[in-house]
Enzyme design. Structure first.
Site, PDB file in Angstrom:
ATOM      1  N   LYS A 153       0.828  -1.205   0.000  1.00 55.82           N
ATOM      2  CA  LYS A 153       0.000   0.000   0.000  1.00 55.82           C
ATOM      3  C   LYS A 153       0.862   1.255   0.000  1.00 55.82           C
ATOM      4  O   LYS A 153       0.598   2.211  -0.734  1.00 55.82           O
ATOM      5  CB  LYS A 153      -0.901   0.008   1.239  1.00 55.82           C
ATOM      6  CG  LYS A 153      -1.750   1.272   1.366  1.00 55.82           C
ATOM      7  CD  LYS A 153      -2.332   1.456   2.752  1.00 55.82           C
ATOM      8  CE  LYS A 153      -1.306   2.037   3.711  1.00 55.82           C
ATOM      9  NZ  LYS A 153      -1.907   2.556   4.958  1.00 55.82           N
ATOM     10  N   ASN A 154       1.912   1.247   0.803  1.00 52.99           N
ATOM     11  CA  ASN A 154       2.745   2.442   0.937  1.00 52.99           C
ATOM     12  C   ASN A 154       3.605   2.720  -0.292  1.00 52.99           C
ATOM     13  O   ASN A 154       4.240   3.768  -0.381  1.00 52.99           O
ATOM     14  CB  ASN A 154       3.622   2.341   2.188  1.00 52.99           C
ATOM     15  CG  ASN A 154       2.804   2.468   3.460  1.00 52.99           C
ATOM     16  OD1 ASN A 154       1.691   2.996   3.448  1.00 52.99           O
ATOM     17  ND2 ASN A 154       3.333   1.968   4.560  1.00 52.99           N
ATOM     18  N   ARG A 171      -3.769   9.680   5.850  1.00 52.16           N
ATOM     19  CA  ARG A 171      -2.626  10.583   5.931  1.00 52.16           C
ATOM     20  C   ARG A 171      -1.916  10.733   4.593  1.00 52.16           C
ATOM     21  O   ARG A 171      -1.369  11.791   4.286  1.00 52.16           O
ATOM     22  CB  ARG A 171      -1.643  10.074   6.989  1.00 52.16           C
ATOM     23  CG  ARG A 171      -0.463  11.006   7.183  1.00 52.16           C
ATOM     24  CD  ARG A 171       0.383  10.615   8.375  1.00 52.16           C
ATOM     25  NE  ARG A 171       1.426  11.611   8.579  1.00 52.16           N
ATOM     26  CZ  ARG A 171       2.631  11.554   8.041  1.00 52.16           C
ATOM     27  NH1 ARG A 171       2.940  10.554   7.242  1.00 52.16           N
ATOM     28  NH2 ARG A 171       3.533  12.481   8.282  1.00 52.16           N
ATOM     29  N   CYS A 177      -4.140   7.022  10.697  1.00 47.56           N
ATOM     30  CA  CYS A 177      -3.912   6.502  12.046  1.00 47.56           C
ATOM     31  C   CYS A 177      -3.580   7.633  13.014  1.00 47.56           C
ATOM     32  O   CYS A 177      -2.878   8.572  12.675  1.00 47.56           O
ATOM     33  CB  CYS A 177      -2.758   5.500  12.043  1.00 47.56           C
ATOM     34  SG  CYS A 177      -3.117   3.948  11.213  1.00 47.56           S
ATOM     35  N   PRO A 179       3.358  15.360  12.008  1.00 50.51           N
ATOM     36  CA  PRO A 179       3.231  16.642  11.313  1.00 50.51           C
ATOM     37  C   PRO A 179       3.762  16.586   9.891  1.00 50.51           C
ATOM     38  O   PRO A 179       4.497  15.683   9.514  1.00 50.51           O
ATOM     39  CB  PRO A 179       4.090  17.582  12.173  1.00 50.51           C
ATOM     40  CG  PRO A 179       5.136  16.682  12.759  1.00 50.51           C
ATOM     41  CD  PRO A 179       4.459  15.359  12.984  1.00 50.51           C
ATOM     42  N   GLN A 209       7.974  19.184   7.521  1.00 52.57           N
ATOM     43  CA  GLN A 209       9.084  19.007   6.585  1.00 52.57           C
ATOM     44  C   GLN A 209       8.622  19.165   5.131  1.00 52.57           C
ATOM     45  O   GLN A 209       9.358  19.682   4.293  1.00 52.57           O
ATOM     46  CB  GLN A 209       9.737  17.644   6.791  1.00 52.57           C
ATOM     47  CG  GLN A 209      10.494  17.503   8.096  1.00 52.57           C
ATOM     48  CD  GLN A 209      11.653  18.472   8.204  1.00 52.57           C
ATOM     49  OE1 GLN A 209      12.576  18.440   7.408  1.00 52.57           O
ATOM     50  NE2 GLN A 209      11.599  19.361   9.191  1.00 52.57           N
ATOM     51  N   ASP A 235       6.658  -0.128  11.781  1.00 50.04           N
ATOM     52  CA  ASP A 235       5.403  -0.797  11.437  1.00 50.04           C
ATOM     53  C   ASP A 235       5.383  -2.277  11.813  1.00 50.04           C
ATOM     54  O   ASP A 235       4.361  -2.948  11.625  1.00 50.04           O
ATOM     55  CB  ASP A 235       5.110  -0.646   9.939  1.00 50.04           C
ATOM     56  CG  ASP A 235       4.530   0.717   9.600  1.00 50.04           C
ATOM     57  OD1 ASP A 235       4.180   1.462  10.534  1.00 50.04           O
ATOM     58  OD2 ASP A 235       4.430   1.043   8.407  1.00 50.04           O
ATOM     59  N   ILE A 267      10.592   6.201  16.237  1.00 54.25           N
ATOM     60  CA  ILE A 267      10.038   6.874  15.060  1.00 54.25           C
ATOM     61  C   ILE A 267       8.804   7.706  15.399  1.00 54.25           C
ATOM     62  O   ILE A 267       8.724   8.889  15.071  1.00 54.25           O
ATOM     63  CB  ILE A 267       9.697   5.850  13.956  1.00 54.25           C
ATOM     64  CG1 ILE A 267      10.916   4.962  13.659  1.00 54.25           C
ATOM     65  CG2 ILE A 267       9.228   6.570  12.690  1.00 54.25           C
ATOM     66  CD1 ILE A 267      12.146   5.710  13.188  1.00 54.25           C
TER      67      ILE A 267
END
Length: 425
Positions: free
Chosen positions: A31-32, A100, A124, A130, A133, A311, A333
């Protein structure tokens, strides 16, 4: 878009533990990797075909977002066909808030239109996630950036080369910068970039589109084009789904053959799994995973890739909860990513959290109870724990799982798990 059943927010799992996971399972596309690649289609006016795309809520929300922007598309048999006739730079706030990754529309919209209006993202709830960046990069690229009333407004004066160093390693920040720079003809430099396999997969796509990208260490040299081409690309396998099934095999004392998994993306996971008592064997491009020895404690510290992935932290906590001895898990992280510890304790685990460190003292067995998911990977850890818990476990709020695991309960059933999805209408 060919429709499959989309599950409701009230769904839950009923798991009766005690059965080993045995058999073979095909790992879905990542997915990512799929999401940023789908957003890359905004940069071209030519048709694009993306294969090995998992059928997940986040994927479908991304497709809805692209359609709202003007794209014509079809999603069929894990393949996305997109004719990116994008005619808008303003995203749908309702869709944006569901995930996100929607922030990844900023880079390509800015590259195509010179401006973008994107709602602040959801997804999530894992501590502070944030996008400072991202915004810092766009300012460095010469854009005016304003955040107000839940939206980010970005307006570009002119395209120019950029030399930017990220203050910290950020996957989506790196991807957003790459997506934008693929449209800038002059060579730009990014420093302190993320090196995750999903980022590298996006880079391969941008190269197919006509951008020149060279990675040296943690720096990327990008020379884009204003006439990017369409592409055909197959998404890499999901290393986190693969890692989750690997933990399941060792935790339940079963044996699973993982098809379409790449061990070179899983080195840190394999190393820790072996230290705990598991074994991973490569067989004809597949991975065979089983328990080799009694489970024993192990210390884990999450790091940016190629270190141990955040993850996989929750899944390993479930595994270590029944391993002999005391383990320490340090989360570097994300802050507040230990919500699953309290829920695992409901099942009989002995876990204490202090700051960004969890101390896990292994117990002899877990016992079924009712637990609540709080995020995607926490959900996976509770399902894994339920597979070995004595009695019946009910895992609530499994819609989190539907964001990141394709047909998880169906795959588990085929491996011998006693798991059932229940829908409350």
């Amino acid at each position: 878009m060919k429709n499959t059943t989309l599950y409701t927010y009230r769904d839950y799992f009923v798991i009766r533990g005690g059965k080993p996971l045995t058999g073979k399972v095909k790992i879905s596309g990542a997915k990512n990797a799929a999401l940023p690649i789908m957003f890359a289609t905004i940069l071209t006016e030519e048709p694009c075909t993306i294969t090995n795309v998992p059928d997940l809520l986040d994927v479908r929300n991304t497709l809805l977002l692209l359609r709202e922007l003007g794209a014509e598309l079809e999603f069929l048999n894990n393949t996305v066909f997109i004719n990116p006739s994008i005619n808008s730079f303003i995203t749908n706030q309702e869709i944006i808030r569901r995930m996100r990754a929607s922030v990844l529309s900023l880079g390509p919209l800015l590259g195509r239109f010179g401006r973008a209006v994107v709602g602040l993202p959801g997804g999530c709830s894992i501590g502070a996630r944030p996008i400072d960046q991202h915004l810092k990069f766009f300012k460095e690229a010469g854009a005016d950036v304003e955040v107000r009333e839940g939206y980010v407004y970005v307006n570009l004066k002119e395209k120019r080369r950029v030399h930017f160093k990220f203050d910290l390693v950020t996957v989506t920040g790196t991807e957003n910068a790459l997506l934008y720079l693929a449209s800038v003809p002059e060579e730009s430099i990014l420093e302190n970039i993320a090196l995750e396999p999903e980022v590298m997969d996006l880079i391969e796509v941008l190269k197919k589109m006509g951008a020149h990208v060279k990675v040296e260490g943690r720096s990327a040299y990008v020379k884009g084009s204003e006439n990017l081409k369409g592409f055909t690309h197959s998404v890499i396998p999901d290393r986190i789904e693969a890692g989750t099934f690997m933990v399941g095999a060792v935790l339940t004392d079963g044996e699973i053959l993982l098809e379409n998994a790449r061990i070179n993306h899983l080195r840190a996971v394999v190393e820790k799994l072996k230290l705990i008592g598991g074994e991973v064997v490569e067989e004809n491009g597949n991975l065979r995973v089983f328990r080799k020895e009694s489970l024993r404690a192990c210390d884990i510290e999450t790091q940016v890739y190629p270190g141990f992935p955040t993850d996989m932290q929750a899944q390993f906590m479930a595994l270590l909860s029944v391993a002999k001895g005391k383990s320490r898990i340090k989360e570097n992280i994300f802050e507040h990513r230990f919500h699953h510890a309290q829920e695992l304790n409901r099942l009989g685990a002995n876990i204490t959290v202090r700051g960004n460190t969890a101390y896990v003292e292994g117990v002899e067995r877990l016992y079924g109870s009712e637990v609540y998911s709080t995020d995607l990977r926490a959900s996976a850890s509770l399902v894994l724990a339920g597979l070995v818990a004595q009695g019946e476990t009910v895992v609530r709020d499994v819609y989190h799982l539907d964001r990141g695991y394709e047909k998880l309960e169906e795959k588990l059933k085929k491996l011998g798990a006693d798991i059932e999805r229940v829908s409350e209408l």
